[in-house]
Scaffold this motif. Structure first.
Motif, PDB file in Angstrom:
ATOM      1  N   CYS A  81      89.050  33.610 -16.118  1.00 34.35           N
ATOM      2  CA  CYS A  81      90.468  33.422 -15.809  1.00 34.35           C
ATOM      3  C   CYS A  81      90.862  31.959 -15.957  1.00 34.35           C
ATOM      4  N   VAL A 178     103.212  48.927 -16.035  1.00 32.39           N
ATOM      5  CA  VAL A 178     102.469  47.806 -16.623  1.00 32.39           C
ATOM      6  C   VAL A 178     101.576  47.149 -15.582  1.00 32.39           C
ATOM      7  N   LEU A 182      97.652  46.708 -15.835  1.00 36.32           N
ATOM      8  CA  LEU A 182      97.007  45.396 -15.821  1.00 36.32           C
ATOM      9  C   LEU A 182      96.008  45.293 -14.673  1.00 36.32           C
ATOM     10  N   ARG A 183      96.388  45.872 -13.533  1.00 35.46           N
ATOM     11  CA  ARG A 183      95.466  45.839 -12.390  1.00 35.46           C
ATOM     12  C   ARG A 183      94.181  46.579 -12.732  1.00 35.46           C
ATOM     13  N   GLN A 185      93.061  47.077 -15.720  1.00 37.73           N
ATOM     14  CA  GLN A 185      92.326  46.342 -16.747  1.00 37.73           C
ATOM     15  C   GLN A 185      91.699  45.071 -16.189  1.00 37.73           C
ATOM     16  N   SER A 186      92.280  44.563 -15.120  1.00 40.04           N
ATOM     17  CA  SER A 186      91.741  43.329 -14.551  1.00 40.04           C
ATOM     18  C   SER A 186      90.347  43.552 -13.957  1.00 40.04           C
ATOM     19  N   ARG A 189      88.819  42.912 -17.588  1.00 38.94           N
ATOM     20  CA  ARG A 189      89.301  41.777 -18.384  1.00 38.94           C
ATOM     21  C   ARG A 189      89.738  40.661 -17.457  1.00 38.94           C
ATOM     22  N   ILE A 191      92.171  39.049 -16.059  1.00 40.46           N
ATOM     23  CA  ILE A 191      93.616  39.015 -15.850  1.00 40.46           C
ATOM     24  C   ILE A 191      93.867  38.610 -14.397  1.00 40.46           C
ATOM     25  N   GLU A 195      98.896  36.007 -13.795  1.00 35.06           N
ATOM     26  CA  GLU A 195      99.243  36.482 -15.130  1.00 35.06           C
ATOM     27  C   GLU A 195     100.049  37.763 -15.061  1.00 35.06           C
ATOM     28  N   ILE A 196      99.684  38.611 -14.114  1.00 37.51           N
ATOM     29  CA  ILE A 196     100.443  39.852 -13.929  1.00 37.51           C
ATOM     30  C   ILE A 196     101.876  39.517 -13.543  1.00 37.51           C
ATOM     31  N   MET A 199     103.737  38.463 -16.480  1.00 42.21           N
ATOM     32  CA  MET A 199     104.092  39.613 -17.318  1.00 42.21           C
ATOM     33  C   MET A 199     105.304  40.334 -16.743  1.00 42.21           C
TER      34      MET A 199
END
Length: 346
Positions: A81, A178, A182-183, A185-186, A189, A191, A195-196, A199
DNA sequence: GTTTATGATTCGAT
DNA sequence: ATCGAATCATAAAC
């Protein structure tokens, strides 16, 4: 010139950075003359790559879970990160926090002023109120036009609000979607929550541009409606007879100086149930038209002069001067109020 | 339908 | 800001 092979070698190394195993294999095999063994290795690797796509979803999920539970995961995640933050996002970060858009503010203000975006029905539209005032008490006839205007405005208002709500809902749904994505995927990845958030901001900005288009078109609709209403207001309505008489009375009794003061205008406006500016308009028109054709107004002038004389006589018999004009043109006389060029109107 | 009357608007000058 | 002047746009009269 012995640099050349090293350069080439290093470039190969970079090129294979993603597949150290493969690079290793290739380098190793360049040393030996066994072409068959090399072929075999490459085949194995290709086989492995191909089977990756054959992995079941459960297997992938299990691998992800295992990765997530790894004791080094949080530290690794933070490091990644941090690196990400320092590279790509720091560039974008500089462009954030833009000032509130001037045009959007103007649109918002206008919608608020027109009563489209304000509180429900409360005080009503400022524009409608102003228009009603400007239309004056002279006509009770314009009430239908007024209600028509209000009906159309509320129609616009309704469309605006439903559309706005729709966009807001869509925005929220999309944002939630989204964010969840993202959560999720975090977990695999790098994230960061920051960053969320970023976004989410981007999404909101995108949706607000759509909302701005809605606001723009609503404003246009209101402007068109208003211009139509203004045109309707331009539809001339004659003042009622009494109002005209009051105005003429003043005009002909002040023929030597037919310029009512602000106070006089206000009083006339009140008496005639019209606005002060309408009084000003009337006097402006009257002066120029009288001047242009005095002969045409002679009869009218005589009539009002006579009337003034009579009222003056009546007043004088009562021993009061209250109604006496300040600059009587033909005090006590029946003589026609001849216009003279040395007077104010020239 | 044409003409006239009249309130409103616009523009330049003060 | 207010005026005169020209003009617009419509109501009213013909």
């Amino acid at each position: 010139m012995d640099d050349q092979p090293r350069l080439m070698h290093s470039s190969h190394g970079v090129g294979m950075a993603g597949h150290p195993g493969l690079a290793q294999h290739m380098q190793d095999s360049t040393g030996g003359a066994d072409g068959e063994g090399r072929k075999q290795d490459i085949g194995d690797i290709l086989q492995q790559i191909m089977t990756i796509t054959d992995q079941s979803l459960d297997e992938a999920q299990a691998r992800k879970h295992a990765l997530n539970c790894h004791r080094m995961k949080p530290a690794l995640f933070n490091v990644l990160c941090e690196i990400k933050e320092k590279t790509v996002l720091s560039i974008r970060g500089a462009q954030e926090e833009e000032p509130p858009d001037a045009q959007l503010m103007r649109l918002d203000n206008m919608l608020l002023a027109e009563g489209v975006s304000g509180p429900e029905k409360g005080g009503g539209s400022a524009a409608a109120a102003a228009a009603a005032a400007a239309a004056g008490g002279g006509g009770s006839d314009n009430s239908t036009e007024h209600s028509d205007y209000r009906a159309k405005l509320s129609q616009i208002r309704q469309i605006y609000h439903t559309e706005l709500e729709k966009y807001e809902q869509a925005c929220n749904e999309f944002t939630t979607h989204v964010m969840n994505l993202l959560r999720e995927q975090s977990r695999t990845r790098p994230i960061s929550p920051k960053e969320i958030e970023r976004m989410v901001n981007i999404i909101h900005r995108k949706f607000s541009t759509i909302q701005m288009q809605l606001k723009q078109s609503t404003c246009e609709a209101v402007m068109i409606l208003r211009s139509r209403f203004l045109d309707a207001r331009r539809k001339r309505r004659n003042f009622n007879k009494q109002a005209t008489e009051f105005l003429n009375e003043y005009f002909y009794s002040h023929l030597s100086n037919p310029y009512p003061s602000e106070e006089a205008k206000e009083e006339l406006a009140k008496k005639c149930s019209i606005t002060v500016s309408q009084v000003s308009n009337w006097f402006g028109n009257k002066r120029i038209r009288y001047k242009k054709n005095i002969g045409k107004f002679q009869e009218e002038a005589n009539m009002y002069a006579a009337r003034t004389a009579v009222s003056a006589t009546n007043v004088s018999t009562h021993g009061s001067q209250a109604n006496s004009p300040s600059t009587p043109n033909s005090a006590g006389g029946y003589s026609s109020p001849c216009y003279q060029s040395d007077r104010r109107i020239q």
